[in-house]
Motif scaffolding. Structure first.
Motif, PDB file in Angstrom:
ATOM      1  N   ASN A 105       0.827  -1.212   0.000  1.00 27.18           N
ATOM      2  CA  ASN A 105       0.000   0.000   0.000  1.00 27.18           C
ATOM      3  C   ASN A 105       0.862   1.264   0.000  1.00 27.18           C
ATOM      4  N   ASP A 122      -3.873   7.842   6.246  1.00 26.50           N
ATOM      5  CA  ASP A 122      -4.284   6.908   5.194  1.00 26.50           C
ATOM      6  C   ASP A 122      -3.101   6.264   4.483  1.00 26.50           C
ATOM      7  N   GLU A 145       2.740   1.554  -3.457  1.00 27.03           N
ATOM      8  CA  GLU A 145       1.842   1.981  -4.539  1.00 27.03           C
ATOM      9  C   GLU A 145       1.474   3.457  -4.387  1.00 27.03           C
ATOM     10  N   ARG A 146       1.162   3.856  -3.177  1.00 29.64           N
ATOM     11  CA  ARG A 146       0.757   5.253  -2.953  1.00 29.64           C
ATOM     12  C   ARG A 146       1.927   6.200  -3.241  1.00 29.64           C
ATOM     13  N   GLU A 157      -3.697   2.615   3.758  1.00 28.50           N
ATOM     14  CA  GLU A 157      -4.926   2.216   3.089  1.00 28.50           C
ATOM     15  C   GLU A 157      -4.643   1.847   1.634  1.00 28.50           C
ATOM     16  N   PRO A 158      -5.370   0.883   1.084  1.00 31.50           N
ATOM     17  CA  PRO A 158      -5.143   0.494  -0.322  1.00 31.50           C
ATOM     18  C   PRO A 158      -5.334   1.687  -1.263  1.00 31.50           C
ATOM     19  N   TYR A 159      -4.421   1.810  -2.220  1.00 35.64           N
ATOM     20  CA  TYR A 159      -4.496   2.916  -3.169  1.00 35.64           C
ATOM     21  C   TYR A 159      -5.075   2.405  -4.489  1.00 35.64           C
ATOM     22  N   VAL A 160      -6.111   3.091  -4.961  1.00 30.97           N
ATOM     23  CA  VAL A 160      -6.731   2.732  -6.241  1.00 30.97           C
ATOM     24  C   VAL A 160      -6.233   3.719  -7.281  1.00 30.97           C
ATOM     25  N   PRO A 161      -5.403   3.273  -8.226  1.00 30.16           N
ATOM     26  CA  PRO A 161      -4.832   4.198  -9.214  1.00 30.16           C
ATOM     27  C   PRO A 161      -5.885   4.650 -10.220  1.00 30.16           C
ATOM     28  N   PRO A 162      -5.697   5.852 -10.787  1.00 28.47           N
ATOM     29  CA  PRO A 162      -6.621   6.302 -11.836  1.00 28.47           C
ATOM     30  C   PRO A 162      -6.587   5.373 -13.045  1.00 28.47           C
ATOM     31  N   ALA A 163      -7.610   5.472 -13.865  1.00 32.32           N
ATOM     32  CA  ALA A 163      -7.685   4.631 -15.062  1.00 32.32           C
ATOM     33  C   ALA A 163      -6.504   4.927 -15.980  1.00 32.32           C
ATOM     34  N   HIS A 205      -3.399   4.252 -15.413  1.00 34.27           N
ATOM     35  CA  HIS A 205      -2.132   4.401 -14.704  1.00 34.27           C
ATOM     36  C   HIS A 205      -1.687   3.033 -14.200  1.00 34.27           C
TER      37      HIS A 205
END
Length: 207
Positions: free
Chosen positions: A18, A47, A21-22, A50-56, A58
């Motif tokens: 996490n 945070d 990735e962040r 916390e799991p990071y959700v990358p933009p579309a 990326h």
């Protein structure tokens, strides 16, 4: 051997997925060093884990130093030097190269940690210096208040002594006035008696 990525390298160095990735996402995927700096600066963020959700679109973990080059449509337009560079960029790291890279990254992380500790130490010294300065200011204020209180008490005692002296003087003045009045009365009585005696004596002699 699978191609090494910045994400893999950070995780191999002990950072959680996490955080790695962040860090890569927030630094624009500009390398491990930038990602490490970001992690060290933001490790207290609520945070951070916390799991990071990358933009579309990326892709996390891509190392800019190891990106593969897309060959042009016309192979004849590619110079020999670029072709050899492309083959080199596609070549996976050997175990020795990977270990060497890990050593460099670990040394870099150690230096960054050392810099951070030195910075925190300096900040602690500054805080202690500020605390002592504040304590000295409070002590000076306390001393001034005590001096003002002592001065006030001294002036109060001086005023009380003056008032007491004036009161004693008033008593002495009253005593002196009373003595003078009594003396005047006695003198007046003596004068009256003398006059009365003379009058009586003169009348007796005539008869």
């Amino acid at each position: 051997m699978a191609e090494s990525t910045a994400l893999d390298s950070l995780m191999e160095m002990g950072f959680t997925k996490n955080r790695a990735e962040r860090a890569l996402a927030h630094t624009g995927n500009q390398g491990i060093e930038r990602a490490m700096d970001w992690i060290m600066e933001h490790e207290s963020d609520p945070d951070i884990d916390e799991p990071y959700v990358p933009p579309a679109g990326h892709v996390l973990g891509s190392d800019p130093t190891q990106l593969t080059l897309t060959p042009p449509t016309d192979p004849s337009a590619v110079p020999a030097a670029e072709g050899s560079q492309e083959e080199h960029s596609k070549r996976p790291l050997t175990e020795e190269e990977k270990q060497e890279q890990m050593k460099r990254l670990e040394e870099l992380m150690r230096l960054k940690q050392q810099e951070r500790e030195e910075r925190e130490k300096q900040e602690e010294v500054e805080r202690e210096r500020e605390r002592r300065r504040h304590g000295q200011e409070l002590l000076q204020v306390k001393q001034r208040l005590q001096e003002e209180e002592m001065k006030k008490l001294a002036e109060e005692r001086k005023r009380e002594k003056i008032e007491e002296k004036q009161a004693r003087q008033r008593v002495r003045d009253k005593i002196e006035r009373d003595k003078a009045e009594r003396a005047m009365k006695v003198k007046l009585q003596h004068t009256l008696l003398t006059l009365l005696w003379r009058v009586l004596t003169h009348s007796f002699v005539r008869y």
